[in-house]
Scaffold this motif. Structure first.
Motif, PDB file in Angstrom:
ATOM      1  N   GLY A 112       0.842  -1.194   0.000  1.00 40.67           N
ATOM      2  CA  GLY A 112       0.000   0.000   0.000  1.00 40.67           C
ATOM      3  C   GLY A 112       0.876   1.242   0.000  1.00 40.67           C
ATOM      4  O   GLY A 112       2.030   1.210   0.471  1.00 40.67           O
ATOM      5  N   TYR A 113       0.368   2.328  -0.533  1.00 43.06           N
ATOM      6  CA  TYR A 113       1.191   3.541  -0.636  1.00 43.06           C
ATOM      7  C   TYR A 113       0.336   4.795  -0.537  1.00 43.06           C
ATOM      8  O   TYR A 113      -0.733   4.888  -1.143  1.00 43.06           O
ATOM      9  CB  TYR A 113       1.956   3.550  -1.966  1.00 43.06           C
ATOM     10  CG  TYR A 113       2.965   4.661  -2.087  1.00 43.06           C
ATOM     11  CD1 TYR A 113       4.184   4.594  -1.414  1.00 43.06           C
ATOM     12  CD2 TYR A 113       2.704   5.785  -2.865  1.00 43.06           C
ATOM     13  CE1 TYR A 113       5.123   5.604  -1.525  1.00 43.06           C
ATOM     14  CE2 TYR A 113       3.647   6.805  -2.983  1.00 43.06           C
ATOM     15  CZ  TYR A 113       4.851   6.716  -2.313  1.00 43.06           C
ATOM     16  OH  TYR A 113       5.766   7.725  -2.430  1.00 43.06           O
ATOM     17  N   GLY A 117       3.076   6.548   3.898  1.00 44.66           N
ATOM     18  CA  GLY A 117       3.973   5.471   3.499  1.00 44.66           C
ATOM     19  C   GLY A 117       5.242   5.995   2.858  1.00 44.66           C
ATOM     20  O   GLY A 117       6.317   5.414   3.026  1.00 44.66           O
ATOM     21  N   ARG A 118       5.119   7.083   2.113  1.00 45.82           N
ATOM     22  CA  ARG A 118       6.304   7.691   1.495  1.00 45.82           C
ATOM     23  C   ARG A 118       7.286   8.164   2.565  1.00 45.82           C
ATOM     24  O   ARG A 118       8.503   7.971   2.430  1.00 45.82           O
ATOM     25  CB  ARG A 118       5.878   8.870   0.620  1.00 45.82           C
ATOM     26  CG  ARG A 118       7.055   9.615  -0.025  1.00 45.82           C
ATOM     27  CD  ARG A 118       6.582  10.846  -0.780  1.00 45.82           C
ATOM     28  NE  ARG A 118       5.881  11.773   0.101  1.00 45.82           N
ATOM     29  CZ  ARG A 118       6.510  12.610   0.935  1.00 45.82           C
ATOM     30  NH1 ARG A 118       7.830  12.623   1.007  1.00 45.82           N
ATOM     31  NH2 ARG A 118       5.803  13.422   1.690  1.00 45.82           N
ATOM     32  N   GLN A 119       6.762   8.756   3.626  1.00 52.86           N
ATOM     33  CA  GLN A 119       7.634   9.234   4.697  1.00 52.86           C
ATOM     34  C   GLN A 119       8.309   8.071   5.424  1.00 52.86           C
ATOM     35  O   GLN A 119       9.499   8.148   5.763  1.00 52.86           O
ATOM     36  CB  GLN A 119       6.815  10.074   5.677  1.00 52.86           C
ATOM     37  CG  GLN A 119       6.237  11.347   5.064  1.00 52.86           C
ATOM     38  CD  GLN A 119       5.405  12.140   6.048  1.00 52.86           C
ATOM     39  OE1 GLN A 119       5.857  12.465   7.136  1.00 52.86           O
ATOM     40  NE2 GLN A 119       4.169  12.466   5.682  1.00 52.86           N
ATOM     41  N   GLU A 139      -0.983   4.066 -10.945  1.00 52.17           N
ATOM     42  CA  GLU A 139      -0.735   5.467 -10.610  1.00 52.17           C
ATOM     43  C   GLU A 139       0.188   5.569  -9.395  1.00 52.17           C
ATOM     44  O   GLU A 139       1.131   6.359  -9.384  1.00 52.17           O
ATOM     45  CB  GLU A 139      -2.066   6.171 -10.320  1.00 52.17           C
ATOM     46  CG  GLU A 139      -1.905   7.646  -9.973  1.00 52.17           C
ATOM     47  CD  GLU A 139      -3.229   8.324  -9.671  1.00 52.17           C
ATOM     48  OE1 GLU A 139      -3.212   9.508  -9.288  1.00 52.17           O
ATOM     49  OE2 GLU A 139      -4.290   7.671  -9.822  1.00 52.17           O
ATOM     50  N   LYS A 140      -0.061   4.742  -8.386  1.00 56.37           N
ATOM     51  CA  LYS A 140       0.797   4.739  -7.204  1.00 56.37           C
ATOM     52  C   LYS A 140       2.179   4.182  -7.546  1.00 56.37           C
ATOM     53  O   LYS A 140       3.184   4.620  -6.987  1.00 56.37           O
ATOM     54  CB  LYS A 140       0.147   3.924  -6.088  1.00 56.37           C
ATOM     55  CG  LYS A 140      -1.098   4.569  -5.505  1.00 56.37           C
ATOM     56  CD  LYS A 140      -1.677   3.732  -4.367  1.00 56.37           C
ATOM     57  CE  LYS A 140      -2.903   4.417  -3.777  1.00 56.37           C
ATOM     58  NZ  LYS A 140      -3.497   3.616  -2.669  1.00 56.37           N
ATOM     59  N   ASN A 180       0.172  -0.490   4.811  1.00 61.10           N
ATOM     60  CA  ASN A 180      -0.063   0.946   4.757  1.00 61.10           C
ATOM     61  C   ASN A 180      -1.333   1.255   3.970  1.00 61.10           C
ATOM     62  O   ASN A 180      -1.282   1.635   2.810  1.00 61.10           O
ATOM     63  CB  ASN A 180       1.157   1.632   4.119  1.00 61.10           C
ATOM     64  CG  ASN A 180       1.004   3.132   4.062  1.00 61.10           C
ATOM     65  OD1 ASN A 180       0.553   3.750   5.012  1.00 61.10           O
ATOM     66  ND2 ASN A 180       1.370   3.724   2.945  1.00 61.10           N
ATOM     67  N   PHE A 181      -2.486   1.058   4.619  1.00 61.69           N
ATOM     68  CA  PHE A 181      -3.767   1.342   3.992  1.00 61.69           C
ATOM     69  C   PHE A 181      -4.412   2.553   4.659  1.00 61.69           C
ATOM     70  O   PHE A 181      -4.110   2.893   5.813  1.00 61.69           O
ATOM     71  CB  PHE A 181      -4.707   0.134   4.080  1.00 61.69           C
ATOM     72  CG  PHE A 181      -4.174  -1.092   3.391  1.00 61.69           C
ATOM     73  CD1 PHE A 181      -3.580  -0.997   2.142  1.00 61.69           C
ATOM     74  CD2 PHE A 181      -4.244  -2.340   3.987  1.00 61.69           C
ATOM     75  CE1 PHE A 181      -3.089  -2.115   1.492  1.00 61.69           C
ATOM     76  CE2 PHE A 181      -3.749  -3.476   3.355  1.00 61.69           C
ATOM     77  CZ  PHE A 181      -3.174  -3.350   2.101  1.00 61.69           C
TER      78      PHE A 181
END
Length: 341
Positions: A112-113, A117-119, A139-140, A180-181
């Motif tokens: 999941g993103y 999640g990026r951090q 897209e993610k 990571n949802f």
């Protein structure tokens, strides 16, 4: 299958035309095509559009067959180029979406993103560990590749219900998995399915509703982070102990320079210099050699804060310490392992 049947039929007709040219032209003394071999050479030169001019038909019948051959060559060449292009594009598309998988081991996985999640991923990547993403949106996937275009990062697009995807990201060989949802309910449903298939995988989840933390624990999740609880504690600390709160926030952020400090953990193994050393010996050695401060240990899965001085650390125990970013590579060499679990 029909497509290949048509192709094989076209090849047969093509070879038959070549044979016909060889037979017809060999009967003429003026022709420079004396048999099937010469005709095949002429056909190849024509097919590849090289056109040396050393072989060509001179008889009327040969010219008619040759005309058919030339037109057929355009079709065959176009088909071959089209097929090669399609295969190449398909391969590149599969590579882009991570279809071929990765050989990562002892890595971390994020399923999941989003921005949170990026951090999290940025902190993991900064430590030098390998990281694999699994998302169900192209897209993610594009967003991930825009940010994490490193050799130690891998991203894959697949349906979350596709068991092959977990094999391709080497889930069972990872150190830990972060789910990571956006919604707690999605996370809980996914956790139940994941732990059923992979009971031995270490899973970390976050939950917005702190009341669900116990539910996640009962589902077999060892590490459950309540976003609201962590945030509220940090805010409260900023209210009455702002310097302590600022220091705490720095310590849970990955250090990169000499002036950055963070908390790290290193595993004790037989090849490291701290194997079977007491906590006090380790404490003094870390401070003297690396200007690092040991603040706790992990033994048999239990965190011990400020352990007894004579506590001897053995294989698979961990040392929790505070150090700057520059000392990390030296600490990893001393312990014989990379930072983390």
């Amino acid at each position: 299958m029909k497509k290949w049947n048509y192709f094989l039929l076209a090849v047969f007709i093509y070879l038959l035309a070549i044979y016909g040219i060889g037979v017809v032209e060999s009967q003429s003394e003026a022709s420079n095509i004396k048999g099937f071999t010469d005709a095949l050479w002429y056909a190849i030169v024509t097919l590849t559009t090289v056109g040396y001019g050393d072989s060509y038909p001179v008889t009327p019948v040969g010219k008619v067959i040759s005309l058919t051959l030339v037109i057929g060559s355009i079709g065959v060449l176009g088909y071959l180029i089209g097929e090669i292009t399609n295969k190449f594009n398909l391969y590149m598309e599969k590579k882009k979406t991570g279809f071929w998988g990765t050989n990562f081991e002892n890595h971390y996985v994020i399923i999941g993103y989003n921005d949170f999640g990026r951090q999290v991923a940025s902190q993991i990547v900064a430590t030098g560990h390998k990281l694999a993403f699994l998302v169900n949106s192209k897209e993610k996937l594009d967003l991930i590749k825009d940010v994490f275009h490193f050799d130690n990062c891998f991203a894959m697009f697949a349906d979350y219900n596709n068991d092959e995807a977990y094999d391709k990201i080497n889930l069972t060989k990872s150190k830990a998995v972060f789910l990571n949802f956006d919604e707690d309910t999605d996370t809980l449903v996914y956790v139940l399915n994941l732990k059923k298939k992979y009971p031995n995988v270490d899973v970390v989840v976050t939950c917005k509703n702190s009341e669900l933390k116990e539910t996640f624990v009962n589902a077999g999740i060892k590490y459950v982070v309540s976003q609201t609880t962590v945030a509220s504690r940090l805010v409260a600390s900023y209210i009455f102990e702002p310097e302590v709160a600022s220091y705490t926030e720095d310590l849970i952020t990955t250090s990169r320079t000499e002036n950055d400090f963070d908390m790290q953990q290193y595993k004790i193994n037989t090849s490291g210099m701290y194997f079977q050393k007491s906590f006090m010996d380790i404490f003094l050695g870390l401070k003297k050699e690396f200007n690092a401060i040991a603040i706790g240990i992990v033994s048999h899965g239990k965190v011990i804060k400020n352990p007894p001085s004579d506590f001897v650390l053995t294989e698979n125990d961990y040392v929790i310490l505070i150090s700057n970013g520059v000392s990390k590579k030296h600490l990893e060499k001393a312990f014989g392992v990379k930072e983390g679990k």
